[in-house]
Design a protein around this motif. Structure first.
Motif, PDB file in Angstrom:
ATOM      1  N   VAL A 122      18.049  24.526  94.783  1.00 59.68           N
ATOM      2  CA  VAL A 122      18.729  24.453  96.086  1.00 59.68           C
ATOM      3  C   VAL A 122      19.150  23.009  96.334  1.00 59.68           C
ATOM      4  O   VAL A 122      18.346  22.093  96.190  1.00 59.68           O
ATOM      5  N   GLY A 123      20.425  22.810  96.674  1.00 61.17           N
ATOM      6  CA  GLY A 123      20.907  21.464  96.976  1.00 61.17           C
ATOM      7  C   GLY A 123      21.590  20.755  95.819  1.00 61.17           C
ATOM      8  O   GLY A 123      22.149  19.674  95.994  1.00 61.17           O
ATOM      9  N   LEU A 124      21.582  21.359  94.639  1.00 62.40           N
ATOM     10  CA  LEU A 124      22.364  20.785  93.530  1.00 62.40           C
ATOM     11  C   LEU A 124      23.837  20.720  93.940  1.00 62.40           C
ATOM     12  O   LEU A 124      24.279  21.507  94.790  1.00 62.40           O
ATOM     13  N   PRO A 125      24.617  19.826  93.327  1.00 56.75           N
ATOM     14  CA  PRO A 125      26.059  19.850  93.587  1.00 56.75           C
ATOM     15  C   PRO A 125      26.595  21.265  93.364  1.00 56.75           C
ATOM     16  O   PRO A 125      26.293  21.900  92.349  1.00 56.75           O
ATOM     17  N   LYS A 126      27.343  21.750  94.349  1.00 58.02           N
ATOM     18  CA  LYS A 126      27.803  23.140  94.287  1.00 58.02           C
ATOM     19  C   LYS A 126      29.086  23.242  93.459  1.00 58.02           C
ATOM     20  O   LYS A 126      30.030  22.488  93.708  1.00 58.02           O
ATOM     21  N   PRO A 127      29.120  24.164  92.519  1.00 55.95           N
ATOM     22  CA  PRO A 127      30.356  24.315  91.745  1.00 55.95           C
ATOM     23  C   PRO A 127      31.516  24.721  92.659  1.00 55.95           C
ATOM     24  O   PRO A 127      31.342  25.513  93.581  1.00 55.95           O
ATOM     25  N   ASP A 128      32.671  24.168  92.382  1.00 55.56           N
ATOM     26  CA  ASP A 128      33.870  24.597  93.118  1.00 55.56           C
ATOM     27  C   ASP A 128      34.345  25.944  92.601  1.00 55.56           C
ATOM     28  O   ASP A 128      35.028  26.679  93.315  1.00 55.56           O
ATOM     29  N   LEU A 129      33.960  26.266  91.378  1.00 58.43           N
ATOM     30  CA  LEU A 129      34.348  27.531  90.761  1.00 58.43           C
ATOM     31  C   LEU A 129      33.320  27.893  89.693  1.00 58.43           C
ATOM     32  O   LEU A 129      32.949  27.039  88.885  1.00 58.43           O
ATOM     33  N   VAL A 130      32.849  29.132  89.729  1.00 58.27           N
ATOM     34  CA  VAL A 130      31.981  29.629  88.653  1.00 58.27           C
ATOM     35  C   VAL A 130      32.734  30.736  87.933  1.00 58.27           C
ATOM     36  O   VAL A 130      33.055  31.777  88.521  1.00 58.27           O
ATOM     37  N   LEU A 131      33.034  30.488  86.677  1.00 58.61           N
ATOM     38  CA  LEU A 131      33.765  31.457  85.859  1.00 58.61           C
ATOM     39  C   LEU A 131      32.736  32.266  85.088  1.00 58.61           C
ATOM     40  O   LEU A 131      32.035  31.728  84.222  1.00 58.61           O
ATOM     41  N   PHE A 132      32.613  33.542  85.439  1.00 57.39           N
ATOM     42  CA  PHE A 132      31.641  34.387  84.741  1.00 57.39           C
ATOM     43  C   PHE A 132      32.353  35.152  83.643  1.00 57.39           C
ATOM     44  O   PHE A 132      33.203  36.013  83.897  1.00 57.39           O
ATOM     45  N   LEU A 133      32.010  34.836  82.393  1.00 53.52           N
ATOM     46  CA  LEU A 133      32.639  35.494  81.246  1.00 53.52           C
ATOM     47  C   LEU A 133      31.893  36.787  80.976  1.00 53.52           C
ATOM     48  O   LEU A 133      30.747  36.786  80.539  1.00 53.52           O
ATOM     49  N   ASN A 134      32.561  37.880  81.277  1.00 56.58           N
ATOM     50  CA  ASN A 134      31.919  39.189  81.228  1.00 56.58           C
ATOM     51  C   ASN A 134      32.239  39.913  79.921  1.00 56.58           C
ATOM     52  O   ASN A 134      33.402  40.155  79.617  1.00 56.58           O
ATOM     53  N   VAL A 135      31.207  40.226  79.145  1.00 57.40           N
ATOM     54  CA  VAL A 135      31.382  41.046  77.936  1.00 57.40           C
ATOM     55  C   VAL A 135      30.283  42.101  77.886  1.00 57.40           C
ATOM     56  O   VAL A 135      29.169  41.874  78.364  1.00 57.40           O
ATOM     57  N   SER A 136      30.591  43.223  77.303  1.00 58.72           N
ATOM     58  CA  SER A 136      29.559  44.255  77.115  1.00 58.72           C
ATOM     59  C   SER A 136      28.630  43.799  75.992  1.00 58.72           C
ATOM     60  O   SER A 136      29.032  43.000  75.136  1.00 58.72           O
ATOM     61  N   PRO A 137      27.405  44.318  75.967  1.00 58.75           N
ATOM     62  CA  PRO A 137      26.486  43.970  74.868  1.00 58.75           C
ATOM     63  C   PRO A 137      27.087  44.323  73.504  1.00 58.75           C
ATOM     64  O   PRO A 137      26.861  43.619  72.526  1.00 58.75           O
ATOM     65  N   GLU A 138      27.905  45.402  73.462  1.00 58.19           N
ATOM     66  CA  GLU A 138      28.504  45.820  72.185  1.00 58.19           C
ATOM     67  C   GLU A 138      29.494  44.757  71.683  1.00 58.19           C
ATOM     68  O   GLU A 138      29.502  44.420  70.502  1.00 58.19           O
ATOM     69  N   VAL A 139      30.328  44.278  72.588  1.00 58.68           N
ATOM     70  CA  VAL A 139      31.300  43.255  72.186  1.00 58.68           C
ATOM     71  C   VAL A 139      30.568  41.974  71.778  1.00 58.68           C
ATOM     72  O   VAL A 139      30.888  41.361  70.749  1.00 58.68           O
ATOM     73  N   ALA A 140      29.562  41.596  72.543  1.00 65.77           N
ATOM     74  CA  ALA A 140      28.788  40.387  72.193  1.00 65.77           C
ATOM     75  C   ALA A 140      28.181  40.540  70.804  1.00 65.77           C
ATOM     76  O   ALA A 140      28.244  39.623  69.978  1.00 65.77           O
ATOM     77  N   ALA A 141      27.641  41.734  70.538  1.00 65.42           N
ATOM     78  CA  ALA A 141      26.998  41.979  69.241  1.00 65.42           C
ATOM     79  C   ALA A 141      28.000  41.878  68.093  1.00 65.42           C
ATOM     80  O   ALA A 141      27.661  41.425  66.997  1.00 65.42           O
ATOM     81  N   SER A 142      29.251  42.274  68.369  1.00 65.49           N
ATOM     82  CA  SER A 142      30.282  42.229  67.320  1.00 65.49           C
ATOM     83  C   SER A 142      30.641  40.787  66.952  1.00 65.49           C
ATOM     84  O   SER A 142      31.287  40.539  65.946  1.00 65.49           O
ATOM     85  N   ARG A 143      30.226  39.826  67.775  1.00 64.66           N
ATOM     86  CA  ARG A 143      30.536  38.414  67.509  1.00 64.66           C
ATOM     87  C   ARG A 143      29.414  37.711  66.750  1.00 64.66           C
ATOM     88  O   ARG A 143      29.348  36.493  66.709  1.00 64.66           O
ATOM     89  N   GLY A 144      28.515  38.496  66.160  1.00 60.70           N
ATOM     90  CA  GLY A 144      27.445  37.882  65.369  1.00 60.70           C
ATOM     91  C   GLY A 144      26.097  38.166  65.981  1.00 60.70           C
ATOM     92  O   GLY A 144      26.005  38.594  67.129  1.00 60.70           O
ATOM     93  N   GLY A 145      25.077  37.934  65.184  1.00 59.29           N
ATOM     94  CA  GLY A 145      23.723  38.272  65.623  1.00 59.29           C
ATOM     95  C   GLY A 145      23.122  37.184  66.476  1.00 59.29           C
ATOM     96  O   GLY A 145      23.722  36.139  66.705  1.00 59.29           O
ATOM     97  N   PHE A 146      21.922  37.442  66.952  1.00 64.57           N
ATOM     98  CA  PHE A 146      21.184  36.437  67.690  1.00 64.57           C
ATOM     99  C   PHE A 146      20.685  35.366  66.733  1.00 64.57           C
ATOM    100  O   PHE A 146      20.488  35.611  65.546  1.00 64.57           O
ATOM    101  N   GLY A 147      20.460  34.187  67.274  1.00 75.40           N
ATOM    102  CA  GLY A 147      19.729  33.159  66.541  1.00 75.40           C
ATOM    103  C   GLY A 147      18.236  33.442  66.683  1.00 75.40           C
ATOM    104  O   GLY A 147      17.835  34.571  66.997  1.00 75.40           O
ATOM    105  N   ASN A 148      17.437  32.416  66.497  1.00 74.72           N
ATOM    106  CA  ASN A 148      15.994  32.620  66.536  1.00 74.72           C
ATOM    107  C   ASN A 148      15.345  32.098  67.806  1.00 74.72           C
ATOM    108  O   ASN A 148      14.139  31.941  67.867  1.00 74.72           O
TER     109      ASN A 148
END
Ligand code: ADP
Ligand code: MG
Length: 212
Positions: A122-148
């Motif tokens: 609370v009280g951190l500098p407030k973003p003027d804009l928050v861009l939320f990049l929305n992808v389904s878990p399936e699309v995310a998975a198609s971009r490679g696996g998790f790291g460790n």
């Protein structure tokens, strides 16, 4: 007469949504357009606190859940003097993850509620804009696996998505939902346009305070 300030732009979203890719491209594109622009990321692993966080994420050390939450927040606060100085000197900052990640991750653990998780930020500098990049878990998975790293599992990331959705209900934060399943260029074009508008809107406004 005071100079015009830069804008604070944050990219959030699930793992592999494209945050780091888009943050880099956005900084370059804004520079080309003549805006003073710099990129930051959280966690910032190069500080002493950041090294503790890095070691935790890489599962080289274990930290109590409240403790790691507070360290993530402290890692943001330690950059606040620099962030304010940059904004006031007219530099636009593009940040790869911010307090929303901190809250979404910890509140996905057992016995943590959203309200408690938000308080240290609370009280951190407030973003003027928050861009939320929305992808389904399936699309995310198609971009490679998790790291460790410690949070990189399907079940945990699903909970994180739900927490992001709750955070997005807060209309005091300037969220914009982006369909990040589009190709890199199309996403980039939208982010650039939205960011240029945010820079214009923010330049003569005071820096806000998050969640206050
Ligand atoms: P994040 O920082 O959100 O975890 P990254 O930017 O590291 O995501 O991207 C994860 C992977 O997906 C990278 O290999 C990147 O090249 C790829 N990627 C990013 N955006 C897209 C996109 N729009 N379409 C397809 N692949 C993408
Ligand atoms: Mg990334």
């Amino acid at each position: 007469m005071a100079g015009l300030r830069g804008a604070l732009i944050v990219l959030e979203g699930a793992d592999r949504a494209g945050k780091s890719t888009q943050a880099r491209r956005l900084v370059e594109a804004l520079k080309e357009r003549g805006y003073k622009t710099e990129g930051l990321r959280f966690p910032e692993r190069t500080t002493e606190i950041g090294r503790l966080i890095g070691s935790y994420l890489e599962k080289k050390s274990n930290l109590e859940d409240h403790t790691i939450h507070l360290l993530f927040s402290a890692n943001r606060w330690e950059q606040v003097p620099m962030i304010k100085e940059k904004l006031r000197s007219g530099v636009t900052l593009v940040i790869d993850r911010y307090a929303f990640s901190g809250v979404a991750f910890t509140s996905s653990k057992e016995n943590f509620d959203l309200h408690w998780c938000k308080q240290p930020d609370v009280g951190l500098p407030k973003p003027d804009l928050v861009l939320f990049l929305n992808v389904s878990p399936e699309v995310a998975a198609s971009r490679g696996g998790f790291g460790n790293e410690i949070y990189e599992t399907n079940s945990f990331q699903e909970k994180v998505s739900k927490r992001y959705a709750e955070l997005m209900e807060d209309k005091t934060v300037n969220w914009t939902l982006i369909d990040a399943s589009q190709n890199i260029e199309d996403v980039h074009r939208q982010l650039k346009e939205l960011t240029e508008k945010a820079i214009e809107d923010a330049k003569d406004k005071p820096i806000g305070k998050l969640w206050e």
